[in-house]
Design an enzyme around this catalytic site. Structure first.
Site, PDB file in Angstrom:
ATOM      1  CG  HIS A 288      -0.449  -0.105   2.516  1.00  0.00           C
ATOM      2  ND1 HIS A 288       0.170   0.943   3.153  1.00  0.00           N
ATOM      3  CD2 HIS A 288      -0.413  -1.134   3.389  1.00  0.00           C
ATOM      4  CE1 HIS A 288       0.560   0.541   4.358  1.00  0.00           C
ATOM      5  NE2 HIS A 288       0.223  -0.707   4.530  1.00  0.00           N
ATOM      6  CG  HIS A 331       6.443   4.427   9.812  1.00  0.00           C
ATOM      7  ND1 HIS A 331       6.174   5.608   9.172  1.00  0.00           N
ATOM      8  CD2 HIS A 331       5.526   4.346  10.794  1.00  0.00           C
ATOM      9  CE1 HIS A 331       5.124   6.193   9.735  1.00  0.00           C
ATOM     10  NE2 HIS A 331       4.723   5.451  10.727  1.00  0.00           N
ATOM     11  CD  GLU A 337       3.649   9.452  11.802  1.00  0.00           C
ATOM     12  OE1 GLU A 337       2.836   8.674  12.334  1.00  0.00           O
ATOM     13  OE2 GLU A 337       4.502   9.063  10.990  1.00  0.00           O
ATOM     14  CE1 TYR A 346      -4.729   4.355  11.582  1.00  0.00           C
ATOM     15  CE2 TYR A 346      -3.322   3.686  13.407  1.00  0.00           C
ATOM     16  CZ  TYR A 346      -3.468   4.133  12.114  1.00  0.00           C
ATOM     17  OH  TYR A 346      -2.353   4.363  11.358  1.00  0.00           O
ATOM     18  CG  HIS A 361       3.465   7.519  17.112  1.00  0.00           C
ATOM     19  ND1 HIS A 361       2.244   7.228  16.585  1.00  0.00           N
ATOM     20  CD2 HIS A 361       3.569   6.806  18.257  1.00  0.00           C
ATOM     21  CE1 HIS A 361       1.624   6.336  17.373  1.00  0.00           C
ATOM     22  NE2 HIS A 361       2.417   6.075  18.385  1.00  0.00           N
ATOM     23  CG  HIS A 367       5.077   5.132  15.037  1.00  0.00           C
ATOM     24  ND1 HIS A 367       6.097   6.002  14.770  1.00  0.00           N
ATOM     25  CD2 HIS A 367       4.139   5.372  14.094  1.00  0.00           C
ATOM     26  CE1 HIS A 367       5.786   6.741  13.720  1.00  0.00           C
ATOM     27  NE2 HIS A 367       4.615   6.365  13.291  1.00  0.00           N
TER      28      HIS A 367
HETATM   29 FE   LIG Z   1       3.388   6.906  11.610  1.00  0.00          FE
END
Ligand SMILES: [Fe+2]
Length: 437
Positions: A288, A331, A337, A346, A361, A367
């Site tokens: 994705h 990542h 973020e 989520y 994050h 995370h």
């Molecule tokens: Fe992220």
């Protein structure tokens, strides 16, 4: 004077609430109809290039210079402005909060702003702040404008009526509203109380992202943005105008309402957008794209592709990718973020991240999916499935986000958030299959 809207993003709009209140063919007649005052509100420098040049002409009962008197300093305990770096606050670590509780005492929209993080520097017009808001009382004779920033308001529960100089906007959960820098407004909960999130953008205005190879359609389509028609009140009571200016708060008292614009035209105006009209684009075979594919609005910095802020959503969507780990991957990111959840779940965190909650994050901190999310996504049958009844979002900035002492002191800060990754096992055992026991 109705709650009605004009469609389009960044259009040159015109609206009048009394016939012939808007001059035709010129901006500044010797005498305006109805005895109105003509006034320009500039959202960009006069000489900005045509594509980013923004201004509106307002025709009002009194000029804005009559809407302020002498200023006095006014404290706002919980609304902080960057740079705001607390030496005694631990700045790093993956952080997550449960929702703010609703206040017991009477709290207006402006009084209910609680700063979670700040980034950048308001004095040089870079960066942003993230806030949560809680409110349970209307503003009535109180008005506000923010010289420091435009405000992106994301209601999570409860509808807000936002009465701006340029018209009325009703905004409810799953919708967002943008109030331009400098615009006078009042915001009140329609159903008694309301809670949500605010991104305070110190930098260049939010705009639509370029779509690149996606082409001329999808993501946020311009016609779904709604700008209000002119609305006003002619009220002669003691009113207070509150001002945020370079991080400090001031108040000035006047004898009438400042919301007295009978007609206006131009392209500097508030607007709202229903996130349900966002047309998501994603993978239709495997893997994705980066989450930037879900950018609704972007506030550019001076550097190409490096946003001061991206406002990104994670809306309902079909998941169809074959032989793919479908949730967001693990990542680390140079961008920082801040996430919120309007409703639902989520997909990377089915538990612990609840509607009204928040997570942070920060720059380069790792995370990704929690243990349960990883186990499930690694073993699930990969038929087409729909992620439904969900709406998470992210305020993502190129600048590190500094957490406020208020945010770190909240009882709703989850001490055990870091433990959500504790159960991620070593699967490596030297065989190609790995150890999935
Ligand atoms: Fe992220």
């Amino acid at each position: 004077m109705s709650d009605a809207y004009m469609p389009g993003f960044g259009n040159d709009f015109e609206t009048e609430s009394l016939p012939n209140a808007l001059p035709q063919g010129q901006n500044s007649p010797q005498k305006c109809n109805y005895g109105l005052y003509a006034e320009q509100l500039s959202g960009s420098p006069f000489t900005a290039p045509r594509g980013t040049n923004e201004r509106s002409w307002l025709y009002r009962i009194r000029p804005s210079v009559r809407h302020t008197s002498r200023f006095s300093v006014h404290e706002h305990e919980h609304w902080k402005t960057g740079p705001h770096i607390c030496d005694d606050v631990m700045p790093i670590g993956q952080l997550r909060w449960d929702p703010l509780p609703m206040p017991n005492e009477k709290t207006s929209f402006i009084e209910g702003v609680r700063t979670m993080t700040t980034a950048g520097d308001v004095h040089t017009q870079v960066g942003m702040a993230t806030h949560a808001y809680v409110c349970n009382t209307p503003m009535v004779d109180d008005y506000f404008f923010n010289s420091d920033a435009e405000l992106l308001v994301v209601p999570q529960t409860g509808t807000l009526e936002i009465f701006t100089e340029m018209g009325k906007i009703t905004v409810e959960p799953t919708e967002i509203c943008i109030i331009p820098r400098g615009m006078i407004f009042q915001a009140s909960p329609v159903d008694g109380e309301a809670r949500g999130y605010i991104c305070e953008n110190y930098g260049a205005k939010f705009t639509l992202p370029d779509r690149g190879p996606i082409g001329a359609n999808c993501l946020a389509n311009p016609r779904d943005f709604k700008t209000p028609v002119a609305a006003w009140e002619d009220k002669e009571t003691t009113c207070r105008v509150h001002v945020k200016w370079c991080g400090r708060f001031y108040v000035t008292e006047i004898g009438h309402s400042p919301l007295d614009v009978i007609a206006w035209h131009g392209n500097y105006a508030p607007y709202k957008y229903d996130l349900k009209t966002f047309s998501p684009v994603g993978a239709i075979l495997f893997d994705h794209p980066d989450p930037s594919i879900f950018t609704v609005l972007t506030a550019p910095s001076g550097e190409a592709g490096t946003a001061n802020i991206d406002f990104v959503i994670f809306p309902p969507r079909w998941m169809v990718a074959e032989h793919t780990f479908r949730p967001p991957w693990y990542h680390r990111n140079i961008m920082s973020e801040f996430m919120g959840l309007v409703h639902g779940q989520y997909d990377a965190k089915e538990e612990g991240f609840v509607p009204g909650g928040m997570s942070l994050h920060n720059m380069m901190l790792p995370h990704g999916p929690d243990t349960m999310g990883f186990e499930k996504a690694s073993n699930v049958d990969l038929g087409p499935t729909k992620l439904d009844e969900t709406l998470a979002f992210m305020f993502e900035t190129r600048f590190p986000q500094h957490v406020t002492a208020y945010a770190m002191g909240l009882e709703t800060l989850q001490d055990d958030y870091i433990d959500c990754w504790k159960g991620l096992k070593k699967r490596f055992n030297g065989t190609i299959e790995g150890n999935w026991d």
